[in-house]
Design a protein around this motif. Sequence first.
Motif, PDB file in Angstrom:
ATOM      1  N   ALA A 537       0.834  -1.203   0.000  1.00 54.27           N
ATOM      2  CA  ALA A 537       0.000   0.000   0.000  1.00 54.27           C
ATOM      3  C   ALA A 537       0.866   1.248   0.000  1.00 54.27           C
ATOM      4  CB  ALA A 537      -0.924  -0.013   1.214  1.00 54.27           C
ATOM      5  N   THR A 538       1.937   1.238   0.783  1.00 54.10           N
ATOM      6  CA  THR A 538       2.830   2.397   0.880  1.00 54.10           C
ATOM      7  C   THR A 538       3.539   2.656  -0.442  1.00 54.10           C
ATOM      8  OG1 THR A 538       3.181   1.932   3.229  1.00 54.10           O
ATOM      9  CG2 THR A 538       4.791   3.354   2.145  1.00 54.10           C
ATOM     10  N   ILE A 539       4.010   1.593  -1.086  1.00 52.00           N
ATOM     11  CA  ILE A 539       4.718   1.739  -2.364  1.00 52.00           C
ATOM     12  C   ILE A 539       3.796   2.323  -3.434  1.00 52.00           C
ATOM     13  CG2 ILE A 539       5.805   0.432  -4.239  1.00 52.00           C
ATOM     14  CD1 ILE A 539       6.789  -1.530  -1.990  1.00 52.00           C
ATOM     15  N   LEU A 540       2.580   1.818  -3.536  1.00 49.97           N
ATOM     16  CA  LEU A 540       1.641   2.322  -4.544  1.00 49.97           C
ATOM     17  C   LEU A 540       1.174   3.733  -4.207  1.00 49.97           C
ATOM     18  CD1 LEU A 540      -0.431  -0.927  -5.252  1.00 49.97           C
ATOM     19  CD2 LEU A 540       1.478   0.036  -6.557  1.00 49.97           C
ATOM     20  N   TYR A 541       1.088   4.026  -2.939  1.00 48.44           N
ATOM     21  CA  TYR A 541       0.735   5.385  -2.497  1.00 48.44           C
ATOM     22  C   TYR A 541       1.822   6.371  -2.921  1.00 48.44           C
ATOM     23  CZ  TYR A 541      -0.395   9.088   0.945  1.00 48.44           C
ATOM     24  OH  TYR A 541      -0.702  10.280   1.579  1.00 48.44           O
TER      25      TYR A 541
END
Length: 681
Positions: A537-541
């Motif tokens: 989630a953090t990477i795509l965010y």
Amino acid sequence: MGKQHRKAWKLLGVLVLACAVFISVPLRVHAADVSSEFHGNSWRYQDGVPIAETGEAAVSTLSDVDTSVVSLFRGSDGWYYYRYYDATGAVRDVRVPNAIKKGIDVSSWQKSINWSSVKASDVDFAIIRCGWGDNVTTDEDGNGILDQDDKYWKINADACTRLGIPFGVYIYSYAETVEQAKSEAEHVLRLVKGYNLSYPIYYDMEDAVQDKLSNAELAELAKTFCGIIESNGYDVGVYASKLWFDKKLTDPCFDTWERWVAQWNTSCTYKKDYRLWQATSSGSVPGIGGRVDLNFEMDPDMPNDALRDAWYVTSGAYDFITKYEIMGNLGETNMFGPYEALSRGQIATILWRLCGEPSYTGSVPFSDVSPDSYYYEAIGWAASEGLLSGYSNGTFGPDGAVTVEQLAVFMQRFGLMRREHMTVSGSQGLSKIDDAGAISPFAEDAVNWCIEQGLMTDYLNETDDHVNPTRAAARCEAASFIHRLYTVAFDYPNDVGVMDWYVTGGAYDFVIDSGLITGYSNGNFGPSGILTRGQTATILYRLAGSPAVTAEGNFQDNTDPNAFYYDAVRWARSTGVINGYGDGSTFGPNGPVTREQLATMLSNYASKIEHIDCSSTCENLDRIAGSEDVSSWARQAMGWAVDEGLLSGMETSHGRDIAPQSSASRAMMAAMLTNFVKGVL
């Protein structure tokens, strides 16, 4: 003997040793014509008598060496030296590159040896002659020693065993046939039985009767002897002069056994691998009256020409580029060629290798690059990537030397291809060197970049802050630039290997340079670590630009505002990029992400954030083993991921498989994300 005769003898000795010329000799001694006398004839024996002791013949190829005083010693710096007196009487000490031990080889010519004195000296090992020729079983002299056994063999071997002096064995070969080589092997095995050898059994191939044999015939003799010795559990090697190894013992079989090279000089110039170097026949060792052969054992982990304390070794550059097989020894040699000029074909190959040797199927647009050359594909790839270019006349000049400033240009291009944000402003780097004015205009920015990024630090320390821009760059200098590019400029963590698959493909550098994936607080990247849902989630965010999250709602298990994934998980929920478990009330931020889940998350991002059509017929997916294991809800996403080249089969215990239920690693995420950004978005 008159003065003119003495000069003639000395000149003859120099020619004999420099050229290894054979002298007309009597026939070999066969078992049927038994004699207790040694009748060796070669570049170092004349009718069984060492040439070094015949008249006043010189025993070195150096005319200014008084070999009666040659000795070996270990200096206070821990290195081994070769000491002699020159023609003026001055002491000359020659340091021996990569020597790790020093030793002697002895035979009945040394007669009675005081081995206790040898033990107390600086001698580390001995190689003892056990005999010569066939396995003769006759004792004509009635002294209990079989003819063709060295009469001092047992005395010497027993003394070394008693005193704990490591030793090996050699037998002087007369063999002209395979049967005779078998007999010589049996001869050695009879004598070494019961002894604990620390060094190999060496086959001394040098006799004049063998000089008339073809290279293939010599190889058959060696295969026979060495095969029998090895089958009986002993290490084996071959002794010969450098000339013989260069000209006669050339069959590939000789690469499988240890070499003991004789070259009586202050250096050994043999280019292939060897364990022992016989440096002189005129050494002086306590406990031995008269001359004795002196030998060095060489460091097996270093090539012949790379010194352990050379700047490119102590800096770590040599270990780095050889560990990862970025650079290696020159073809079919044990020579690294540290100060040989780096060629354009070599630098193209190095950069290509750093990128995993990607397949290049296009034509190479240079008239002087042959399809049969080792650098053909590398040059085609490097030119297509804009890393190197040819000349205006349509040639590339693959064998031409790369200058230092050109090397800087190539390294900057490669560095920025991997880390496009790693730029340098200003020209502070040029102010740190003494010859900035000599740099060509086209290379000024690149040299400045290399200095500022730290690529040239070790090099400049060695050159007293001179770039020497138009001088041909040496191979060791290229090694240093590459070493510091990865360890200083790129600053690779300890758990990331330069030649790891996700690195050579460019994925690691891309995600680090873009800031999409970061390492852990301990400095590691954790490439094999399981990718978690919170990390995904953090990477795509981050890929979305880390937008402010204004939507209401959250997951029940995402309650800590200080968690690194807090805003990212809320964003993922609001956009539908990542869904929760079950009824959607929980997210499981620390739970693992499977390969099919990751494909689904990337598909969701493409369709919901970038509005890309992610439909698929799944034909490509179905060609890969394991496609039947894909969950129904993930089938379209997996098919799309395969179509776009984001996902392919992975190696499993039962072969290559799409493995949809396997956990995704951080390295997998780096590779898929890189392909996603560069190939889809």
